[in-house]
Design a protein around this motif. Structure first.
Motif, PDB file in Angstrom:
ATOM      1  N   MET A  29     -17.952 -29.838  32.862  1.00 32.69           N
ATOM      2  CA  MET A  29     -16.994 -29.891  33.966  1.00 32.69           C
ATOM      3  C   MET A  29     -17.676 -30.526  35.170  1.00 32.69           C
ATOM      4  N   ASP A  30     -16.872 -31.114  36.032  1.00 31.28           N
ATOM      5  CA  ASP A  30     -17.459 -31.748  37.202  1.00 31.28           C
ATOM      6  C   ASP A  30     -17.426 -30.773  38.373  1.00 31.28           C
ATOM      7  N   LEU A  31     -18.506 -30.017  38.522  1.00 30.43           N
ATOM      8  CA  LEU A  31     -18.546 -29.021  39.585  1.00 30.43           C
ATOM      9  C   LEU A  31     -19.333 -29.519  40.791  1.00 30.43           C
ATOM     10  N   GLY A  32     -19.886 -30.733  40.661  1.00 30.18           N
ATOM     11  CA  GLY A  32     -20.671 -31.288  41.762  1.00 30.18           C
ATOM     12  C   GLY A  32     -21.926 -30.477  42.020  1.00 30.18           C
ATOM     13  N   GLN A  33     -22.221 -30.280  43.287  1.00 29.08           N
ATOM     14  CA  GLN A  33     -23.455 -29.601  43.678  1.00 29.08           C
ATOM     15  C   GLN A  33     -23.449 -28.132  43.232  1.00 29.08           C
ATOM     16  N   LEU A  34     -22.254 -27.548  43.147  1.00 33.83           N
ATOM     17  CA  LEU A  34     -22.127 -26.149  42.728  1.00 33.83           C
ATOM     18  C   LEU A  34     -22.690 -25.937  41.317  1.00 33.83           C
ATOM     19  N   GLY A  35     -22.544 -26.984  40.478  1.00 31.11           N
ATOM     20  CA  GLY A  35     -22.994 -26.901  39.089  1.00 31.11           C
ATOM     21  C   GLY A  35     -24.459 -26.524  38.951  1.00 31.11           C
ATOM     22  N   VAL A  36     -25.309 -27.080  39.814  1.00 33.32           N
ATOM     23  CA  VAL A  36     -26.744 -26.784  39.753  1.00 33.32           C
ATOM     24  C   VAL A  36     -26.988 -25.308  40.025  1.00 33.32           C
TER      25      VAL A  36
END
Lengths: 198, 96
Positions: B35-42
């Motif tokens: 999924m594309d969570l952006g910076q939250l993904g990290v």
């Protein structure tokens, strides 16, 4: 004269060694984070070249090897030497499988012209060069730890067979297990930071 | 001297449950990465990795069953050390 063994002391010694390992890898993780903070886009782009399937497979292999390691110690504590040896052998085989997959993965990278100082890599942005430098340094140092772990566990396997490690004296196996689990924890962090950042 | 087995031992069943938990968490991280969570993904990935490490430390490495001051200090001590290390480096590079 009876041999004196301080099992609590040797376990504390092992933990202090493991903490020094955390600092060793911690420094590399901080370096990775600092560069990722600076070059987010390039790191994102470079990570796309990594094989997510092989990374995931290796994660499952290493987690399973941790289970068999823990079961091997649980067996020797019950005095079940046979099953302890079997679980230990499974742990060693899984460690070798991990290294085999790592070999395939690195060979594919080198085959695609991605290796330190390769003309292909030097044609990319300097941040991507940094990413692959960190990739080879960190997964390489971790792979070396797995190799040392395999050698260590092979020696322990010999000791269990010989009866030097037994129900009443298993601190060597326990400390080797602690090392193996720490190597697993390091991979738990390496995996998302390199393979899942695309 | 015989090694006293004073640890209240985790059973094989507990180990298998912990292993299943670790595999489930791995599955969650891998599917989240799609999924594309952006910076939250990290941050999500790091939190999941932290939980997985905690499981390994407490159960496989027996910290849950260890008694004694030193063993109680290992996890909070190491986390504090790493947080200080990372915080000091980032206050340096962020305000350069």
């Amino acid at each position: 004269m009876e041999e004196h063994k301080d099992t609590i002391g040797s376990k504390i010694g092992m933990w202090i060694f493991l903490l020094s390992e955390v600092i060793l890898f911690g420094g590399l993780f901080v370096l990775y984070s600092a560069y990722r903070f600076k070059f987010r886009g390039d790191f994102h782009l470079a990570a796309m070249d990594l094989n997510r399937l092989l990374g995931t497979l290796n994660t499952v292999i290493l987690l399973t090897s941790s289970l068999t390691m823990a079961l091997s110690i649980a067996s020797i504590r019950k005095g079940l030497r046979g099953s302890s040896v079997v679980y230990l052998a499974a742990t060693i085989l899984l460690g070798l499988l991990f290294l085999g997959i790592k070999y395939l993965e690195w060979s594919a990278k080198v085959g695609h012209g991605i290796y330190p100082n390769s003309p292909d890599l030097l044609g990319r942005s300097s941040a991507e060069v940094l990413f692959f430098g960190l990739y080879y340094a960190m997964t390489g140092l971790h792979g070396f730890h797995v190799l040392v772990g395999v050698a260590l566990l092979s020696a322990m396997c010999f000791f269990v067979v010989k009866g030097k490690i037994k129900k009443t004296d298993f601190i060597l196996l326990e400390n080797s297990g602690l090392y193996w689990h720490l190597v697993d924890i390091i991979w738990i962090f390496l995996f998302p930071l390199f393979y899942l950042m695309a | 001297m015989e090694q006293k087995d004073d640890l209240q031992s985790a059973t094989a069943r507990t180990y298998v449950y912990v292993w299943i938990g670790l595999l489930l968490l791995t599955g969650i991280t891998v599917s989240m990465a799609g999924m594309d969570l952006g910076q939250l993904g990290v941050w999500v990935a790091l939190i999941i990795a932290g939980v997985k490490s905690g499981l390994v430390l407490l159960y496989f490495m027996h910290l849950k069953y260890e008694r004694g001051f030193f063993f109680k200090l290992i996890m909070p001590g190491t986390i504090l050390l790493l947080v200080l290390f990372i915080a000091m480096v980032f206050t340096d590079i962020a305000f350069r």
